[in-house]
Design a protein around this motif. Structure first.
Motif, PDB file in Angstrom:
ATOM      1  N   SER A   1       0.834  -1.204   0.000  1.00  0.00           N
ATOM      2  CA  SER A   1       0.000   0.000   0.000  1.00  0.00           C
ATOM      3  C   SER A   1       0.859   1.240   0.000  1.00  0.00           C
ATOM      4  O   SER A   1       2.035   1.206   0.421  1.00  0.00           O
ATOM      5  CB  SER A   1      -0.923   0.004   1.218  1.00  0.00           C
ATOM      6  OG  SER A   1      -0.172   0.070   2.409  1.00  0.00           O
TER       7      SER A   1
ATOM      8  N   HIS B   1       0.089   5.946  -0.211  1.00  0.00           N
ATOM      9  CA  HIS B   1      -0.910   7.003  -0.095  1.00  0.00           C
ATOM     10  C   HIS B   1      -0.777   7.958  -1.277  1.00  0.00           C
ATOM     11  O   HIS B   1       0.336   8.308  -1.690  1.00  0.00           O
ATOM     12  CB  HIS B   1      -0.749   7.773   1.202  1.00  0.00           C
ATOM     13  CG  HIS B   1      -1.258   7.022   2.383  1.00  0.00           C
ATOM     14  ND1 HIS B   1      -0.536   6.015   3.007  1.00  0.00           N
ATOM     15  CD2 HIS B   1      -2.446   7.113   3.075  1.00  0.00           C
ATOM     16  CE1 HIS B   1      -1.223   5.528   4.015  1.00  0.00           C
ATOM     17  NE2 HIS B   1      -2.394   6.175   4.094  1.00  0.00           N
TER      18      HIS B   1
ATOM     19  N   LEU C   1      -6.793   5.018 -11.470  1.00  0.00           N
ATOM     20  CA  LEU C   1      -5.509   4.323 -11.464  1.00  0.00           C
ATOM     21  C   LEU C   1      -5.588   3.106 -12.359  1.00  0.00           C
ATOM     22  O   LEU C   1      -6.610   2.399 -12.358  1.00  0.00           O
ATOM     23  CB  LEU C   1      -5.127   3.908 -10.041  1.00  0.00           C
ATOM     24  CG  LEU C   1      -4.818   5.038  -9.056  1.00  0.00           C
ATOM     25  CD1 LEU C   1      -4.628   4.483  -7.669  1.00  0.00           C
ATOM     26  CD2 LEU C   1      -3.574   5.812  -9.490  1.00  0.00           C
TER      27      LEU C   1
ATOM     28  N   ILE D   1      -6.019  -3.014  -8.025  1.00  0.00           N
ATOM     29  CA  ILE D   1      -5.828  -1.722  -7.349  1.00  0.00           C
ATOM     30  C   ILE D   1      -7.098  -1.414  -6.573  1.00  0.00           C
ATOM     31  O   ILE D   1      -8.211  -1.446  -7.134  1.00  0.00           O
ATOM     32  CB  ILE D   1      -5.547  -0.616  -8.371  1.00  0.00           C
ATOM     33  CG1 ILE D   1      -4.344  -0.992  -9.242  1.00  0.00           C
ATOM     34  CG2 ILE D   1      -5.299   0.718  -7.667  1.00  0.00           C
ATOM     35  CD1 ILE D   1      -4.092  -0.019 -10.375  1.00  0.00           C
ATOM     36  N   THR D   2      -6.939  -1.083  -5.298  1.00  0.00           N
ATOM     37  CA  THR D   2      -8.076  -0.770  -4.442  1.00  0.00           C
ATOM     38  C   THR D   2      -7.790   0.527  -3.687  1.00  0.00           C
ATOM     39  O   THR D   2      -6.829   0.584  -2.911  1.00  0.00           O
ATOM     40  CB  THR D   2      -8.334  -1.903  -3.444  1.00  0.00           C
ATOM     41  OG1 THR D   2      -8.469  -3.120  -4.155  1.00  0.00           O
ATOM     42  CG2 THR D   2      -9.576  -1.619  -2.635  1.00  0.00           C
TER      43      THR D   2
ATOM     44  N   SER E   1      -9.499   1.800  -7.371  1.00  0.00           N
ATOM     45  CA  SER E   1      -8.948   2.190  -8.661  1.00  0.00           C
ATOM     46  C   SER E   1      -9.443   3.553  -9.108  1.00  0.00           C
ATOM     47  O   SER E   1      -8.858   4.147 -10.005  1.00  0.00           O
ATOM     48  CB  SER E   1      -9.307   1.142  -9.718  1.00  0.00           C
ATOM     49  OG  SER E   1     -10.712   1.065  -9.874  1.00  0.00           O
TER      50      SER E   1
ATOM     51  N   GLN F   1      -5.528   9.523   0.138  1.00  0.00           N
ATOM     52  CA  GLN F   1      -6.262   8.286  -0.086  1.00  0.00           C
ATOM     53  C   GLN F   1      -5.253   7.135  -0.072  1.00  0.00           C
ATOM     54  O   GLN F   1      -4.232   7.165  -0.772  1.00  0.00           O
ATOM     55  CB  GLN F   1      -6.995   8.331  -1.424  1.00  0.00           C
ATOM     56  CG  GLN F   1      -7.665   7.033  -1.805  1.00  0.00           C
ATOM     57  CD  GLN F   1      -8.829   6.715  -0.882  1.00  0.00           C
ATOM     58  OE1 GLN F   1      -9.668   7.560  -0.635  1.00  0.00           O
ATOM     59  NE2 GLN F   1      -8.850   5.515  -0.363  1.00  0.00           N
ATOM     60  N   GLU F   2      -5.550   6.108   0.744  1.00  0.00           N
ATOM     61  CA  GLU F   2      -4.684   4.931   0.786  1.00  0.00           C
ATOM     62  C   GLU F   2      -4.966   4.067  -0.444  1.00  0.00           C
ATOM     63  O   GLU F   2      -6.114   3.748  -0.739  1.00  0.00           O
ATOM     64  CB  GLU F   2      -4.929   4.125   2.058  1.00  0.00           C
ATOM     65  CG  GLU F   2      -4.015   2.908   2.163  1.00  0.00           C
ATOM     66  CD  GLU F   2      -4.310   2.079   3.406  1.00  0.00           C
ATOM     67  OE1 GLU F   2      -3.585   1.123   3.670  1.00  0.00           O
ATOM     68  OE2 GLU F   2      -5.301   2.412   4.104  1.00  0.00           O
ATOM     69  N   ILE F   3      -3.903   3.674  -1.144  1.00  0.00           N
ATOM     70  CA  ILE F   3      -3.995   2.856  -2.346  1.00  0.00           C
ATOM     71  C   ILE F   3      -3.345   1.515  -2.048  1.00  0.00           C
ATOM     72  O   ILE F   3      -2.165   1.464  -1.643  1.00  0.00           O
ATOM     73  CB  ILE F   3      -3.312   3.524  -3.547  1.00  0.00           C
ATOM     74  CG1 ILE F   3      -3.861   4.953  -3.749  1.00  0.00           C
ATOM     75  CG2 ILE F   3      -3.514   2.689  -4.798  1.00  0.00           C
ATOM     76  CD1 ILE F   3      -5.336   5.006  -4.028  1.00  0.00           C
ATOM     77  N   ARG F   4      -4.090   0.430  -2.213  1.00  0.00           N
ATOM     78  CA  ARG F   4      -3.582  -0.922  -1.997  1.00  0.00           C
ATOM     79  C   ARG F   4      -3.470  -1.619  -3.347  1.00  0.00           C
ATOM     80  O   ARG F   4      -4.449  -1.698  -4.098  1.00  0.00           O
ATOM     81  CB  ARG F   4      -4.497  -1.713  -1.067  1.00  0.00           C
ATOM     82  CG  ARG F   4      -4.526  -1.163   0.347  1.00  0.00           C
ATOM     83  CD  ARG F   4      -5.303  -2.086   1.275  1.00  0.00           C
ATOM     84  NE  ARG F   4      -6.680  -2.228   0.865  1.00  0.00           N
ATOM     85  CZ  ARG F   4      -7.649  -1.390   1.205  1.00  0.00           C
ATOM     86  NH1 ARG F   4      -7.372  -0.363   1.985  1.00  0.00           N
ATOM     87  NH2 ARG F   4      -8.882  -1.592   0.782  1.00  0.00           N
TER      88      ARG F   4
END
Length: 1878
Positions: free
Chosen positions: A215, A217, A230, A273-274, A276, A286-289
């Motif tokens: 993850s 940010h 994304l 991507i979570t 996206s 925003q946290e991007i995993r």
């Protein structure tokens, strides 16, 4: 001198000015006020209206005084005028608009409100801005007019391309207002600032198929929110990559084969991507995993790019690195020995798998191949699994040996992702056999009954350690084994039951074979001996048979089936014990034998007999045995039946069955309350006859039920206890034992219409259906009227001398028990004059028509006698002759008698007529009787003739059977004699004398009373005036009784012959009935003559030919003084006007022509319902002819009035429907005429001796099949009813009788209330109601045909239709999933209930509590806690409304609140019950509770010893929040803010009576709502004032009035304001986007998608499917264009903007030069190595950055391939804003799929898509391909349960056949044309 001249000049000027002033009328004049009129006159006691007009010029107050000068009044009347001029008052709801920070290039919308607070209309107009920033704003509307107190919203749009702060002022000019309205707008335009928290993500080594997540940010440092997307360009575009967890669940996936992945067409998508896509607020993150699940062994090095809406694609990029490997798994041992095992018995073993690598791996034990041929089977209950790094896993294996021996087999284990061969291991095992034996060696059942089952049990013992399978077999059919096969467990026993069912007597032996699997077979012998009989009876028969009681004199029969179940032939003999079996069988006695005769006879034969006496039964054969019983007496019977058999080869009989039969024979008994019923009624003059009733009761006094048939003739009626008549043809009445039936007998004293005393005596018969017994009741009715008995009906005075007088008497007796009041009068029939008498010319008066006198009955006729001088001369002109004949006929005075043919006495067979001369009427005729005259007016002259009146109460013997009673003769013919031929020249100027009846006949007494039983002599006197023939009827009227007639005859002159009529006008007659008329030919001479009817008909009176007039008798001789009645018979046969003539020749005189004319019609009615003629060529042909006739009648101005009759509009639609009444009448007449013309040849060709012609022929003439009327009640909700009123109108000119056959509507739900209409005259209507009740009917369509019978006319049929449906509500959604809610908070959701029907629907809610299983092994305390927790689950969900009623087309919102009590998952089911429908609606509700938790470390603090006043000790406690949401915690003892908030909340009234109150959720660190704090401040002020007032009162001892008033006002303010918590909740709901109003989803009906190639008929197929399913038929192009035309649709507006942008781009391309286009294309073409630029290339791409910035302001166009996208086309979209319509021209473009799905979904929300929707094709200009449009449609209808796709295609053969057919069709018209020319 000069002074005098000046003074004189001044005087002249003064005189001029004075004259001007005197000439000036001094009328009122003003610029603001106007008065009209300024002068005028007002009359005495009158008023005048004066109008005052006010027209202000400025906004100020105007005052004016006007004076009214009135002539004659000294002072003037003042009129004070006051008015105020107002200017428009226009204001803005907010004068300043702060937009805050906005993003450059983005479009924003705002709204301002203009309010007109003035009293007049306010026109406004926007002043265009002049600054550069002002041009970025758009105002709509820019001008308009606002009414008083009106509002005008102003839509403001803003989009800027430059950065920085701004402040703009916009002005609106207001008419008649000097100062404009100003709006100030301020804001700040900012750019974009965005970055990742890390420079890249490195996954290192990852295992094949195992996902790994990293993850980072994404941080937005901009001042405006941004929307991002994304994506990873290097990732695959295929299906998601395979995961090891999915492989474990699906052990049959093809990727397991050979340890490799199954080949696929596209590279799988390995990165996730979570989220996206999303929106990051200003200064937020925003946290991007990123999750990688690799399916490709090797290195990964790619980028994750960021696209931002409104700014472009690939704004940022983040590097991603990884390496995928497959771990090496190993087996701990290479072989596995299972040891000895029993054959086919599974054996459990394990094998060990080791993972030496640090990465996890996935494995699978591959299934065994060719298992059927293997000697050793293996399988694994858990073949797949995951093994972690550096761990070992034991895999369970099941091994099963199939045969004895030591087999071995290899086992393969695959590793997920490994390309090489799988791991192998070898299994080895040894098999052995089981040991099983039986408990007995032989089975002997001994002696057992034949054909009965007998069983014995043996045990199978298994001594082995493994179970053994067995199977038992036996050959004999009489043996059975249960179970035949099975398994004996290890060290256990299994019982086996052997059952014998011997089919015969004797010894039976057999053997049973026992097979043990994998062991030896054993044989067990079986034997048994059968005894008894093999004869079986299907019902209980022996040893005792008790029968129910039976009626005597009625045979009773019972049936049995006898079966020979043995193996040998048997002969059976049946008999009765005590009676010889060889005695001759006597037949059953007749049913009419009485009980008394049979009671004395002794029984010589048995009561019960069996047939047949003997039976021959083969093995397995069945015969029927009948037991018959009959007793003529009442008795108890007990007999014994015996059955003997002979079995070959034996010859002796053997008794096998003996049965004792008992039965009781009884006689039916009916107890009657009365055997005789008598009615007596005396009718006095003032009494009214009504129905009389007397009670009657019948009781069944026997023990058996029976049915009664009741029969009673008129005038008596059988009624129920409520005096309601029993229906005709009623079913027999069933009477149970002891039941009593209460009836009443009705008597109709008005049954006989004549007021003559009569007696009726009838016998009421009571018959039994089940028995010959019969009862009778005598019913007698007596009705008495005041009646007289007169022995003679005629007095003939004969011929007497002129001037003589003769008296005759008759006796009159009162034969009734009531006094009779009588009154005598005369009725004149005719009178004639002597042949040689010449009367004076009479005065002309119109002759009264005979139609005024009523109908002419058979045997009666109207005759008028004329003098010879009154006959017209041949030489006269037609007009003069007509006037002469009218004068002579009207001046003739005659007396005419009415003859009663049924009661004519023997002495009145030959009546005499005498001519007599009239003398002038004397003025002193005081004692004369009143004469009844038929003329409507009394003539004032005594010479007026007496005219005939026919008494309607008197019945002639021929009146009932002859229709000529309805034929009014119109023209009377004069007398014919030889004088006519001789041309007598006698003068006709003398007036004919006239006599009244009182001058000719007299009677004494005229009136009186005759007591019962008394008699009286009545003398009659005949006065012989000169030359008269008198015939008068004396009427004796009895009050309350009949009128008696006595015919008086007398004559004094010679006779002349007379023909009664020459022209007969029958008027309206039925075409299917024989018209009868009479013409009387009388011989007035002293010499007889013979007459002949020329050209007589060949028919007879009973059988006239259609359309042919028949006269009987056609020839005869008439004696002097006699007359002959010529009877005319005519059957029209066809409707229409007819006129028939015939000639009668008397002697040698000239023939006289007599004509019969009239109009033949038929009886018919018309309903206000339409006709249905669909599919009938005959009806369509007649309809066309009727329309042509209607068109012709319109031209001739002969349109019928019935053509304009109204028909229900809802029934007058559709093809094949005839609603015009005139057309239906014309068609009906055509149908009847065609039918009559078809029957005429048959009627004319029949021989005269044929007697078949009867009353059925008139019915055949009108037996026409007319079109059906249609009455469709539509849809009716089950349990409800619907009614409709139908009007019956007699559109033909003949009265009709109408009756409906209601029995055809039985059990159909339809019912009508139509009383039989006996007399419906022309032009009148009768309404009846048709009801449809659907309570007891199933759901579906109801179709029934109702016949309506028209007497003497055709039968009509009404097709009644209705559709029954059930009430059912619909839910907006079936499942309600609440989000995660913290304990202490609540969440509200709304579900909408719909009622799509027009009927009210009652509903209520019930909760289906889900049963929670609690482990019984728990302790009572824990178990009670679990049970309490299960009960609390239902309390977390709450709703306000629990029941209600939804009326037609209504909906209601059901609000459900979720308040969790602890952290757990909650589920419940809410049932919506509908009254009247068993089907339930279930709403599944679920939610998850989150409980705040804190972890303290340490949990306990020990401070140790502390000295007083010593140093402070500190300890640190670490508080950890394990939850995913922030938690605010505080100390209840030390937190001052908590105490202050508690104090504030205690002042609120909401906390007074509640334990919990709903408040807006508070964020961490947030204070109480501002509404609560404001309320608390007011409360503190009120408390402070109260303390001050209390303190002042203590100091001064007086109350402070000012403080009290302040406290009161403040308290009123606090009370009047809304509750603070309610205000806070309302504010929170208005600002929270989560609680927006729920959009209701439409019910999910059927969805059908029809597509195919062009010209395949898919449009017709879609229309047919839409009509069949009552669904909406939609086209994708129409749906999109309608949405773009709708201003209310947000999706439609976006689509319209895209199309407008496409038009702008298309226009820009056209404007470019050809050379510039090529250069631009080269410049914009990317290099091959630039992948990013290739993927972002779109149709709207431009080269320069400035162009990009401008394009970013507009909606983005979808990137579509030119090979698949449809070519753009011009579109014209019509939009409507208020009353204005605007046409917009644009180009079509491909819309994004999400937008197209939203547009289709909005269209499916409309009501016409409730039952379903049909899509006509997938072709559209707004989708890239058919596949894309299909995908969009499927997404839009995904919530519907039934989705069907119809593909219509046609091959080349079909098109070839179609071309050939078209070619032949074009050739056929040419051939027809050539044939017509030939």
């Amino acid at each position: 001198m000069k002074g005098y001249e000046e003074l004189d000049l001044y005087d002249r000027e003064l005189e001029k000015e004075t004259a001007k002033i005197e000439a000036d009328p001094m009328l009122f004049s003003d610029d603001v006020f106007t008065i009209e009129p300024l002068e005028g006159e007002v009359g005495p006691h009158c008023s005048a209206e004066i109008k005052v007009f006010f027209k202000p010029r400025e906004a100020q107050v105007y005052r004016k005084v006007a004076y009214c000068s009135i002539s004659g009044r000294e002072t003037r009347l003042p009129l004070h005028l006051t008015g105020e001029g107002l200017e428009p008052c226009l204001q803005l709801s907010s004068e300043e608009l702060d937009m805050g920070k906005v993003l450059v290039g983005e479009a924003y919308s705002y709204e301002a409100m203009l309010v007109n607070k003035g009293a007049i209309d306010a026109p406004f107009e926007l002043i265009p801005p002049t600054t550069a920033r002002g041009s970025c704003f758009t105002f709509r509307p820019q001008q308009g007019i606002i009414p008083p107190s009106g509002l005008q919203p102003i839509q403001i749009s803003f989009s800027s391309t430059s950065l920085g702060e701004f402040k703009e002022e916009f002005h609106f000019n207001v008419a008649e207002c000097p100062k404009p309205v100003t709006l100030t707008i301020r804001g700040h335009v900012t750019g974009l600032s965005l970055h990742f928290s890390t420079g890249g993500l490195d996954f290192n080594d990852v295992s094949f198929g195992f996902p790994q997540t990293l993850s980072c940010h994404l941080i937005n440092t901009s001042v405006v929110p941004i929307t991002f997307h994304l994506r990873i360009p290097g990732d695959g575009q295929g299906q998601p990559s395979l995961r090891s967890s999915d492989q474990v669940k699906d052990n049959a996936h093809p990727s397991w084969e050979k340890g490799t992945l199954a080949p696929c067409q596209e590279k799988p998508m390995e990165f996730t991507i979570t989220p996206s896509t999303g929106t990051i607020p200003s200064q937020g993150s925003q946290e991007i995993r990123v999750t990688l699940c690799s399916n490709d062994v090797g290195q990964y090095d790619c980028d994750m790019v960021l696209d931002v809406d409104g700014f472009g694609k690939e704004v940022l990029a983040l590097c991603l690195k990884a390496r995928c490997v497959v771990p090496e798994l190993r087996l701990l041992f290479s072989t596995l020995d299972c040891g000895p095992c029993s054959a086919k018995v599974p054996c459990q073993k394990t094998l060990t798998l080791v993972n030496p690598s640090p990465l996890p791996g996935c494995y699978r034990v591959l299934p065994q191949r060719h298992q059927e041929a293997a000697a050793l089977w293996y399988s694994s209950p858990k073949p797949c699994g995951i093994i972690q790094g550096h761990e070992a896993v034991e895999i369970p294996i099941t091994v099963e040996v199939q045969a004895v021996g030591a087999p071995s087999i290899p086992v393969d284990i695959a590793v997920f992702g490994k390309e090489t061969s799988p791991l192998q291991m070898r299994f080895m095992c040894t098999g052995k056999t089981p040991l099983v034996y039986a408990s007995v060696n032989k089975i002997n059942l001994g002696e057992i009954q034949a054909i009965q089952e007998t069983s014995q049990t043996l045990q199978l013992c298994n001594q082995d350690l493994i179970p053994a399978a067995f199977r038992a077999e036996i050959d004999g059919k009489c043996w059975s084994i249960e179970p035949r096969e099975g398994v004996v467990p290890a060290k256990a026993e299994v019982p086996v039951v052997v059952t014998a069912n011997l089919g015969d007597t004797g010894r039976f032996e057999d053997s049973m074979k026992l097979f043990i699997e994998n062991s030896l077979t054993s044989v067990i012998p079986i034997q048994a001996v059968g005894i008894g009989t093999t004869i079986a009876i299907d019902k209980p028969f022996a040893p005792k048979l008790n029968l129910e009681p039976q009626f005597n004199l009625v045979p009773c029969v019972f049936w049995f089936n006898v079966t020979n179940k043995g193996r040998q032939f048997q002969r059976l003999y049946w008999g009765t014990e005590g009676f010889s079996p060889f005695r001759q069988r006597h037949p059953l006695p007749a049913l009419c034998v009485t009980k008394g005769k049979n009671a004395s006879q002794r029984h010589t034969t048995p009561v019960f007999k069996l047939r047949p006496r003997s039976m021959n039964l083969q093995p397995g054969e069945t015969m029927e045995l009948v037991l018959e019983g009959f007793s003529s007496t009442v008795q108890d019977v007990e007999e014994k039946l015996v059955c003997e058999t002979v079995v070959k080869p034996e010859i002796t009989k053997k008794e096998i069955i003996k049965t004792k039969v008992t039965c009781k024979f009884i006689s039916p008994a009916v107890q009657i309350s009365s055997k005789a019923i008598t009615f007596r009624v005396e009718k006095h003059p003032d009494d009214v006859l009504t129905l009389q009733y007397k009670p009657l009761s019948l009781k069944n006094t026997c023990c058996l039920p029976f049915h009664l048939l009741l029969d009673l003739e008129q005038p008596f009626l059988i009624c129920d206890a409520d005096h309601q008549p029993l229906p005709a043809g009623a079913q027999p009445v069933k009477m149970e034992a002891g039941q009593e039936l209460h009836l009443s007998i009705g008597f109709n004293p008005a049954y006989e219409k004549d007021p003559i005393s009569w007696v009726a005596e009838k016998t009421m018969k009571i018959q039994l259906v089940e028995h010959p017994h019969e009862e009778e009741i005598t019913v007698r009715g007596e009705v008495y009227f005041p009646n007289l008995r007169i022995p003679t009906k005629a007095l003939d005075f004969g011929c007497i001398a002129n001037g003589a007088k003769q008296v005759r008497s008759l006796e009159m007796t009162n034969c009734s028990p009531i006094p009779a009041h009588y009154h005598w009068s005369f009725r004149v029939n005719s009178k004639e004059y002597l042949t040689g008498f010449i009367p004076s010319p009479p005065r002309f008066r119109p002759q009264p028509q005979m139609a005024r006198f009523g109908c002419v009955e058979c045997g009666r006729y109207s005759r008028r006698y004329f003098r010879p001088g009154s006959v017209r001369e041949p030489a006269k002109a037609p007009e003069a002759a007509q006037d002469s004949s009218q004068q002579s006929s009207h001046s003739a005075n005659c007396l005419e008698t009415e003859q009663n043919s049924s009661e004519e006495s023997s002495d009145s067979e030959n009546f005499l007529e005498t001519e007599w001369d009239s003398s002038e009427e004397s003025s002193d005729s005081e004692g004369s009787l009143e004469t009844e005259d038929d003329s409507p007016e009394q003539s004032p002259h005594p010479e007026n003739s007496l005219e005939t009146k026919q008494d309607s109460s008197q019945k002639s013997s021929h009146s009932e059977a002859s229709p000529e009673a309805k034929v009014p003769p119109s023209t009377a013919a004069g007398p014919r004699s030889s004088v006519e031929t001789k041309g007598s020249g006698q003068s006709a100027e003398a007036e004919a004398p006239g006599f009244r009846a009182e001058e000719v006949f007299g009677v004494q007494p005229v009136s009186g009373v005759l007591q019962p039983g008394k008699s009286q002599q009545v003398p009659f006197t005949f006065f012989g005036h000169a030359n008269i023939i008198a015939r008068v009827t004396a009427l004796c009227r009895v009050e309350g009784g009949p009128t008696y007639e006595v015919e008086l005859r007398g004559e004094t002159s010679v006779l002349t012959y007379h023909l009664s009529i020459e022209e007969i006008n029958c008027g309206l007659q039925l075409f299917n009935e024989v018209t009868r008329a009479e013409v009387t030919l009388r011989n007035d001479e002293k010499v007889g003559f013979t007459y002949v009817v020329q050209s007589p008909s060949t028919g007879t009176a009973d059988k006239p030919l259609p359309g042919v007039l028949m006269v009987l008798p056609s020839t005869a001789s008439i004696e002097p003084g006699k007359e002959q009645v010529l009877k005319l018979y005519y059957l029209p046969g066809v409707p229409g006007v007819f006129c028939r003539t015939f000639q009668v020749q008397v002697g040698h005189l000239k023939p006289v022509e007599i004509s019969l004319k009239g109009e033949a019609i038929f009886a018919g009615i018309c309903l206000d319902l339409p006709w249905s003629i669909r599919g009938s060529e005959k009806y369509e042909r007649l309809l066309k002819q009727a329309k042509e006739k209607l068109k012709k009648d319109k031209q001739d101005k002969k349109v019928s009035v019935w053509r304009k009759a109204r028909i229900r509009k809802r029934h007058a639609k559709g093809p094949g429907i005839v609603a015009n009444t005139w057309l239906r009448m014309e068609m009906e007449q055509m149908l009847i005429k065609e039918n009559a013309l078809e029957l005429q040849p048959t009627l004319i060709s029949r021989p005269p001796e044929d007697t078949v012609f009867n009353k059925s022929i008139p019915q055949k003439l009108v037996k026409v099949e007319l079109p059906e009327y249609i009455l469709d009640m539509g849809t009716v909700v089950q349990g409800y009813s619907k009614s409709c009123t139908v009007k019956i109108t007699n559109t033909w000119r003949y009265p009709v009788a109408v009756q409906a056959n209601e029995r055809a509507l039985r059990d159909t739900g339809f019912s009508i209330y139509l009383e039989p209409v006996e007399f419906l005259i022309y032009g009148t209507s009768k309404r009846f109601q048709v009801n449809f009740a659907s309570a007891n009917l199933p759901v579906g369509k109801v179709d029934v045909l109702l016949p309506i019978k028209v007497e003497k006319g055709p039968t009509l049929h009404i097709r009644l239709r209705a559709t029954v449906i059930q009430l059912l509500l619909s839910l907006s959604r079936n499942r309600l999933q609440f989000p995660d809610v913290q304990v202490g908070q609540c969440w509200c959701e709304t579900v909408r209930l719909y009622n799509w029907f027009n009927a009210p629907c009652e509903w209520f809610l019930t909760v289906n509590k889900l049963a929670k299983k609690v482990d019984k092994r728990l302790t009572p305390a824990v178990r009670q806690k679990e049970l309490q927790a299960a009960k609390d689950d239902s309390r977390v969900f709450q709703w306000k409304a629990r029941e209600g009623t939804l009326y037609g087309r209504e909906w209601c919102d059901l609000q459900i609140q979720f308040s969790p009590l602890e952290e757990k998952s909650y589920k419940t089911e809410l049932k919506i019950n509908v009254r009247g429908n068993s089907q339930l609606l279930v709403l599944h509700i679920s939610g998850q509770g989150l409980e705040p938790r804190l972890e303290f470390s340490p949990t306990e603090i020990k401070l140790g010893a502390v000295l007083p006043c010593g140093p402070e000790l500190e300890r640190t406690v670490v508080v950890k929040n394990p939850c995913e949401f922030p938690i605010e915690f505080y100390s209840l003892e030390f937190d001052e803010e908590y105490r202050e908030e508690e104090k504030i909340l205690r002042t609120l009234e909401e906390f007074g009576d509640r334990t919990a109150v709903v408040m807006p959720p508070r964020a961490v660190g947030e204070k109480l709502p501002p509404e609560v704090l404001e309320y608390y401040e007011k409360w503190k002020k009120m408390e402070a004032l109260g303390q001050e007032m209390f303190k002042h009162k203590e100091e001064s001892g007086e109350d402070n009035a000012a403080l009290q008033e302040s406290i009161r006002l403040l308290k009123d303010m606090v009370d009047e304001c809304d509750r603070p918590i309610r205000q806070a909740v309302r504010r929170y709901l208005d600002t929270n986007p989560v609680v927006e109003e729920l959009k209701a989803q439409m019910p999910r009906g059927i969805a059908i998608i029809v597509y195919g190639t062009p010209r395949t008929g898919k449009t017709r197929a879609a229309a047919a499917l839409s009509k069949y399913y009552s669904a909406a038929c939609l086209s994708l192009a129409e749906v999109v264009t309608e949405a773009m035309s709708d201003e209310r649709s947000s999706a439609g507006r976006r689509a319209r903007e895209l199309c407008v942008e496409a038009a702008r781009q298309q226009r820009a391309r056209r404007e470019q030069m050809p050379g510039k286009k090529g250069a631009e294309a080269k410049k914009t073409q990317p290099s091959p190595g630039d992948k990013a630029s290739q993927k972002t290339l779109s149709a709207g791409h431009q080269s320069t950055s400035a162009t990009k910035d401008k394009a970013s302001d507009k909606p983005q166009m979808a990137a579509v391939s030119c090979a698949t996208a449809p070519a753009p086309q011009r579109l014209t979209i019509l939009t409507r804003a208020g009353r204005k319509e605007e046409k917009r021209k644009c180009w079509s473009c491909v819309l994004p799929e999400e937008l197209l799905v939203e547009i289709i979904s909005e269209r499916l929300q409309l009501s016409d898509c409730y039952k379903g929707v049909v899509f006509d094709g997938l072709e559209t200009l707004f989708a890239s391909s058919l596949a894309s449009s299909l995908l969009c449609v499927l997404k839009a209808v995904s919530n519907r349960p039934h989705i069907h796709v119809v593909n219509i295609f046609q091959d080349s053969e079909f098109w070839k056949g179609r071309r050939i057919a078209a070619r032949e069709k074009r050739a056929n018209p040419r051939r027809r044309c050539s044939g017509q020319q030939n």
